[in-house]
Design a protein around this motif. Sequence first.
Motif, PDB file in Angstrom:
ATOM      1  N   ILE A  41      37.120 -11.723  27.278  1.00  0.00           N
ATOM      2  CA  ILE A  41      38.384 -12.279  26.797  1.00  0.00           C
ATOM      3  C   ILE A  41      38.248 -13.770  26.528  1.00  0.00           C
ATOM      4  O   ILE A  41      38.687 -14.274  25.490  1.00  0.00           O
ATOM      5  CB  ILE A  41      39.505 -12.023  27.819  1.00  0.00           C
ATOM      6  N   VAL A  45      36.089 -14.480  23.297  1.00  0.00           N
ATOM      7  CA  VAL A  45      36.750 -14.082  22.043  1.00  0.00           C
ATOM      8  C   VAL A  45      37.927 -14.999  21.737  1.00  0.00           C
ATOM      9  O   VAL A  45      38.057 -15.516  20.613  1.00  0.00           O
ATOM     10  CB  VAL A  45      37.213 -12.609  22.130  1.00  0.00           C
ATOM     11  N   VAL A  46      38.798 -15.227  22.709  1.00  0.00           N
ATOM     12  CA  VAL A  46      39.976 -16.071  22.496  1.00  0.00           C
ATOM     13  C   VAL A  46      39.565 -17.506  22.184  1.00  0.00           C
ATOM     14  O   VAL A  46      40.118 -18.154  21.282  1.00  0.00           O
ATOM     15  CB  VAL A  46      40.895 -16.028  23.738  1.00  0.00           C
ATOM     16  N   PHE A  48      45.308  -8.982  22.631  1.00  0.00           N
ATOM     17  CA  PHE A  48      43.928  -8.664  22.982  1.00  0.00           C
ATOM     18  C   PHE A  48      43.697  -8.853  24.477  1.00  0.00           C
ATOM     19  O   PHE A  48      43.113  -7.989  25.152  1.00  0.00           O
ATOM     20  CB  PHE A  48      42.973  -9.552  22.177  1.00  0.00           C
ATOM     21  N   SER A  49      44.184  -9.975  25.027  1.00  0.00           N
ATOM     22  CA  SER A  49      43.996 -10.270  26.453  1.00  0.00           C
ATOM     23  C   SER A  49      44.719  -9.249  27.321  1.00  0.00           C
ATOM     24  O   SER A  49      44.147  -8.701  28.273  1.00  0.00           O
ATOM     25  CB  SER A  49      44.500 -11.678  26.769  1.00  0.00           C
ATOM     26  N   SER A  51      45.824  -6.194  26.547  1.00  0.00           N
ATOM     27  CA  SER A  51      45.303  -4.829  26.398  1.00  0.00           C
ATOM     28  C   SER A  51      43.973  -4.660  27.114  1.00  0.00           C
ATOM     29  O   SER A  51      43.719  -3.612  27.725  1.00  0.00           O
ATOM     30  CB  SER A  51      45.153  -4.472  24.914  1.00  0.00           C
ATOM     31  N   PHE A  52      43.135  -5.683  27.082  1.00  0.00           N
ATOM     32  CA  PHE A  52      41.846  -5.579  27.759  1.00  0.00           C
ATOM     33  C   PHE A  52      42.011  -5.578  29.275  1.00  0.00           C
ATOM     34  O   PHE A  52      41.272  -4.885  29.986  1.00  0.00           O
ATOM     35  CB  PHE A  52      40.921  -6.715  27.312  1.00  0.00           C
ATOM     36  N   VAL A 105      47.594 -11.973  18.249  1.00  0.00           N
ATOM     37  CA  VAL A 105      46.378 -11.182  18.443  1.00  0.00           C
ATOM     38  C   VAL A 105      45.661 -11.611  19.718  1.00  0.00           C
ATOM     39  O   VAL A 105      45.187 -10.762  20.495  1.00  0.00           O
ATOM     40  CB  VAL A 105      45.444 -11.306  17.229  1.00  0.00           C
ATOM     41  N   GLN A 106      45.582 -12.932  19.963  1.00  0.00           N
ATOM     42  CA  GLN A 106      44.940 -13.414  21.185  1.00  0.00           C
ATOM     43  C   GLN A 106      45.665 -12.901  22.424  1.00  0.00           C
ATOM     44  O   GLN A 106      45.035 -12.466  23.397  1.00  0.00           O
ATOM     45  CB  GLN A 106      44.911 -14.947  21.184  1.00  0.00           C
ATOM     46  N   GLY A 163      36.686 -10.449  15.053  1.00  0.00           N
ATOM     47  CA  GLY A 163      37.862 -11.318  15.075  1.00  0.00           C
ATOM     48  C   GLY A 163      37.708 -12.523  14.167  1.00  0.00           C
ATOM     49  O   GLY A 163      38.631 -12.885  13.425  1.00  0.00           O
ATOM     50  N   LEU A 215      33.040  -8.038  19.161  1.00  0.00           N
ATOM     51  CA  LEU A 215      34.467  -8.351  19.060  1.00  0.00           C
ATOM     52  C   LEU A 215      34.700  -9.770  18.539  1.00  0.00           C
ATOM     53  O   LEU A 215      35.637 -10.006  17.770  1.00  0.00           O
ATOM     54  CB  LEU A 215      35.135  -8.174  20.424  1.00  0.00           C
ATOM     55  N   THR A 216      33.846 -10.692  18.963  1.00  0.00           N
ATOM     56  CA  THR A 216      33.965 -12.067  18.462  1.00  0.00           C
ATOM     57  C   THR A 216      33.713 -12.114  16.957  1.00  0.00           C
ATOM     58  O   THR A 216      34.462 -12.758  16.203  1.00  0.00           O
ATOM     59  CB  THR A 216      32.964 -12.993  19.180  1.00  0.00           C
TER      60      THR A 216
END
Length: 404
Positions: A371, A374-375, A347-348, A350-351, A343-344, A321, A317-318
């Motif tokens: 999370i 990735v963020v 993404f947070s 939804s996860f 998106v950040q 992204g 995912l990282t």
Amino acid sequence: MKLLKSILHKIKGKDFLLVMKEAFKCMVFSFMVLGVVMLIGLNLNFFSPFKNAFKDFSYLDLYYSDKLKEQNFDLNENIVLVNIDRLNRKEIADVLNDIQRQSPKVIGLDVIFKEEQDPIWDAFLTEKLSNDAFVFAYSFIDDKEISNAGTFNSVDGNKGYANFNFNASSAVVRNFQGIRSIGAQTYFSFPVMIAEHYIGKEWLIEKSRFLKKERPINYTGTRENFLILESKDILGIPEIPFIKDKIVMVGYLGNERTHLYDIEDKHFTPMNKKFVGKSPPDTFGLVIHANIVQMLLTNNYIQVVPNWFLLVITVILTFIGLAYFIYLNKRQLASYILRLNLVQLLFSVSFVWVSLLLFRNGILFKISSVIAVVVFSLGLIGYYKKLAHYFYKKYKWEGYFYHD
């Protein structure tokens, strides 16, 4: 790779390879920065207040908050709790004697008589503890066993440690360790010994490897959701049919009227109604043991997503992204920052939603680290671009951002 190609379907030829290489280098850079930040955080007291504030918080406690409101627990009817409140040893002996007359299959005694007191009443109590149905509790304190005085241990081998887990830094009881090894010695927990006496030794042999690892507790009810008997409900009662061949767990559950304000032998659990901020401990130790026994009997475990899978999905995912936003960054879109922030956030959210959904279905997916990585990595693209510019100017290192 299908997801990656769908995101980057507009990138063709040489640009596609350059974006892939740039995303990989940016990912390595972000992981290095993250490692330095974590190393600094572990060694600086400045971060201690923040670490202590969140160490016992879990967004998964939201699940238990909703579950308690539903009040539709499927509890095992084979477990009965008996409250000894403030009874003395003579009164406890009377209660245990009357419980035995009802012929339960297992009697779990979550009480430790550390010292001998009155010889007469101690002898009277000892006489009532000679039944093979008993499972006794003891505790580990700094690897030292704290158990009943020798007089009260009438049945050899029928005992288990009452510690839930051995992580001293965590105040919330979320996990338990069923079997613990110290050197060549193997110890079994109090709930595991109760389940073994109820189901049989073959069950313990089959589950021994599984129970050696720390496991999350699948809580199914609070004090109000178990059948609880007070001493007055047992003493002098000739017949209590629902106790026969059942598991009876005896311990401290506070006064039947004022137990909500009693914090003796209470612990913090995910079932605490106030899962954010300060609150008193919410659950008696005997109720936590009952939840664990309930889980063991029904084989209703929470399955934990393995760390290797978390690592793989974090890297994938990282990388995806970074590749996508590196491509957008060079295009200098006016909405780049807005897109990145949206998106950040999405993404947070939804996860977290996916994690709660999986937890409701008995799967623990620890997505906090996913999370965070990735963020955090997406937020470093601008810094990486400056670093890439520096290396291009000084060493002529070419990439997607800068090349001849």
